[in-house]
Design a protein around this motif. Structure first.
Motif, short mmCIF file in Angstrom:
data_model
loop_
_atom_site.label_atom_id
_atom_site.label_comp_id
_atom_site.label_asym_id
_atom_site.label_seq_id
_atom_site.Cartn_x
_atom_site.Cartn_y
_atom_site.Cartn_z
N GLY A 198 -8.58 3.61 41.39
CA GLY A 198 -8.29 4.51 42.50
C GLY A 198 -9.16 4.30 43.72
O GLY A 198 -8.67 3.92 44.78
N PRO A 199 -10.49 4.53 43.62
CA PRO A 199 -11.31 4.49 44.83
C PRO A 199 -11.56 3.08 45.34
O PRO A 199 -11.53 2.09 44.58
N VAL A 200 -11.86 2.98 46.64
CA VAL A 200 -12.53 1.81 47.19
C VAL A 200 -13.93 1.78 46.60
O VAL A 200 -14.64 2.80 46.61
N ARG A 201 -14.36 0.63 46.08
CA ARG A 201 -15.64 0.55 45.38
C ARG A 201 -16.69 -0.15 46.24
O ARG A 201 -16.48 -1.29 46.67
N VAL A 202 -17.80 0.56 46.50
CA VAL A 202 -18.88 0.01 47.31
C VAL A 202 -20.17 0.04 46.51
O VAL A 202 -20.42 0.96 45.73
N PHE A 203 -21.01 -0.98 46.71
CA PHE A 203 -22.17 -1.19 45.84
C PHE A 203 -23.35 -1.68 46.66
O PHE A 203 -23.21 -2.49 47.57
N ASP A 204 -24.55 -1.19 46.29
CA ASP A 204 -25.79 -1.62 46.92
C ASP A 204 -26.84 -1.83 45.83
O ASP A 204 -27.23 -0.87 45.17
N PRO A 205 -27.33 -3.06 45.61
CA PRO A 205 -28.32 -3.26 44.54
C PRO A 205 -29.64 -2.57 44.81
O PRO A 205 -30.33 -2.16 43.88
N ASN A 206 -30.05 -2.45 46.09
CA ASN A 206 -31.26 -1.71 46.47
C ASN A 206 -32.43 -2.09 45.56
O ASN A 206 -33.02 -1.24 44.89
#
Length: 312
Positions: free
Chosen positions: A149-157
């Motif tokens: 469903g969602p747009v997936r966004v990721f940040d390893p940070n």
């Protein structure tokens, strides 16, 4: 417009400062995902936060701050351990973090604590950061990420103080690449790229991550701006000139601003669309760098207009 679901850690930053010639630590609410959630809300977006908060007085303060900034708390789990502290020291405006608290209060959200219907109903899902280093949060993030469903966004940070040796770095690289491979957007810092890949060229790092399967990659490069890469090309965008006093939360504000634009417009169709989003995000981060501290530095649209004039 829909809402964003932001998953990850919330904690207390103890920020190094000087008062009357003495070194002191100023308390601030933080944690990269919490900063992102607050950034989205301050920019006028609807956002739900999913994470574990201590049931102590500091956890109460974080919960009240989320409420007061308009962040939804239906995904919050209260846990009976002390709130994790991040002692933050500086070289110039750039922070270094050392973490205290075992088990970490922020990592105690498990898969059974998730409302997967709420995850699937989100327009955007964000996760990443240091909470992925620990269970049960890692399993919760994987369960959410697998929800359609969602747009997936990721940040390893990436936080080097949590990676004691090369084996830990290798394990983190394998873990974040699992998320990179199916992300619609990856945002990382130039320092993350060096730690993960030994790569000082943001374009090369972005190409490597896109090669794993990520749809678009934004590499923030501090005062130099950001490199953005998508399916039809790449570009380096300059940052606005600012008098930076504290870069804490600047990268998180970039992610918050990008999520806010994704809520309005969905995924850009081309590089030009991503460039518009990144220019807006760099303006947000520039204003954050001119203020003290993390989550409390996240700006409103009116504050952005007052500082920069009409934005794209």
């Amino acid at each position: 417009m829909g809402y964003a679901m932001v998953m990850g850690e919330a904690l207390i930053d103890l920020l190094e400062a000087e008062l009357d010639g003495e070194l002191i630590y100023r308390q601030a609410i933080g944690g990269a995902p919490l900063n992102v959630a607050v950034g989205v809300a301050r920019l006028g977006g609807e956002v739900q936060y999913a994470g574990a908060l201590s049931d102590d007085v500091l956890g109460d303060r974080i919960a009240a701050f989320l409420r007061d900034t308009g962040v939804g708390r239906t995904g919050v789990k209260r846990v009976p351990v002390p709130t994790t502290l991040a002692v933050t020291t500086f070289e110039g405006a750039e922070p270094t973090f050392t973490f205290y608290g075992e088990p970490p209060s922020y990592a105690l959200l498990g898969p059974d604590d998730l409302d997967l219907a709420a995850v699937g109903g989100a327009a955007v899902l964000y996760t990443g950061s240091i909470c992925l280093l620990r269970e049960p949060f890692r399993a919760a993030a994987r369960a959410a990420w697998a929800t359609a469903g969602p747009v997936r966004v990721f940040d390893p940070n990436v936080r080097p103080t949590l990676l004691p040796d090369a084996a830990a770095t290798d394990a983190l690289r394998d873990l974040v690449e699992e998320f990179f491979a199916t992300a619609d957007l990856v945002k990382l810092s130039a320092a993350d790229a060096v730690l993960l890949y030994g790569e000082h060229d943001p374009a090369a790092a972005a190409d490597r991550i896109r090669g794993l399967g990520a749809g678009a990659v934004v590499v923030t490069c501090g005062s130099k701006g950001a490199h953005v890469a998508s399916a039809d090309g790449a570009a380096m965008l300059p940052a606005p000139s600012v008098a930076a006093i504290d870069a804490t939360g600047a990268g998180d504000s970039v992610m918050g601003a990008l999520i806010r634009r994704l809520l309005d417009d969905g995924l850009p169709a081309d590089l030009a669309g991503w460039q518009r989003h990144v220019r807006f995000a760099l303006a947000v981060a520039g204003l954050v760098c001119e203020r003290k501290g993390g989550a409390t530095a996240m700006p409103t649209p009116a504050e952005l207009t007052a500082r920069w004039g009409a934005l794209l």
